[in-house]
Design a protein around this motif. Structure first.
Motif: not given
Length: 185
Positions: A160-185
């Motif tokens: 699901v995380f990969t699907l969302l990243a692809n559908s939003q055309d996130l860069t690797l940096r944006e994917i990393e930031q999203a994952a880091r935010k999720f890990s903080l939550i």
């Protein structure tokens, strides 16, 4: 010194300020030569032991203030052209080109960079699914999901995380930031 009104200085004050500037310049030169000499010795020692050059990696230069990025590029080329020492620049060439244009105006950016960069290569984009998988492992999110008692499996979260990243055309940096935010939550 910046902002010094030379017309208001006496001859003695002018001589004194000139001597200070000359000393500062000499100190700067000596400092540069010392650094260059130390790098030459280190490069030689690394080459002797490993039969390979000393690599100095400069990453994200394109994200620096334009004048700083350009000054550093020029210093690397002119000051640190040292046998046995190789500088590897991790840059977004298009972004760095905008920085160069911001500082120098309308110039041939490609020509400018070719004077400073000896060898250029392009790295392929990492597949997002592999990047997400490694990122989740690095951030220990898989362990968290397993320990949370959630019905969601690690594999389904990763998909699901990969699907969302692809559908939003996130860069690797944006994917990393999203994952880091999720890990903080």
């Amino acid at each position: 010194k910046v902002g010094l009104d030379v017309d208001s200085l006496s001859a003695d004050e002018l001589v004194s300020h000139s001597e200070e500037l000359a000393k500062a310049y000499a100190d700067d030169l000596a400092s540069r030569e010392h650094l260059k000499s130390a790098l030459e010795q280190l490069g030689a020692a690394v080459a002797e032991e490993t039969k390979k050059p000393l690599l100095v990696i400069v990453d994200e230069l394109d994200r620096c203030r334009p004048t700083y990025a350009i000054e550093l590029l020029e210093r690397i080329k002119h000051l640190f052209s040292i046998p046995g020492v190789v500088f590897v620049l991790g840059i977004d060439k298009e972004q760095l080109g905008r920085s160069i244009s911001a500082v120098y105006g309308e110039i041939d950016v490609e020509g400018y960079l070719h004077r400073l960069v000896d060898v250029e290569t392009h790295l392929p984009r990492a597949p997002k699914d592999q990047f997400v998988s490694q990122l989740l492992a690095d951030l220990h999110l898989a362990e968290f999901l397993e320990d949370s008692g959630s019905d969601a499996s690690v594999d389904s979260f990763e998909q699901v995380f990969t699907l969302l990243a692809n559908s939003q055309d996130l860069t690797l940096r944006e994917i990393e930031q999203a994952a880091r935010k999720f890990s903080l939550i």
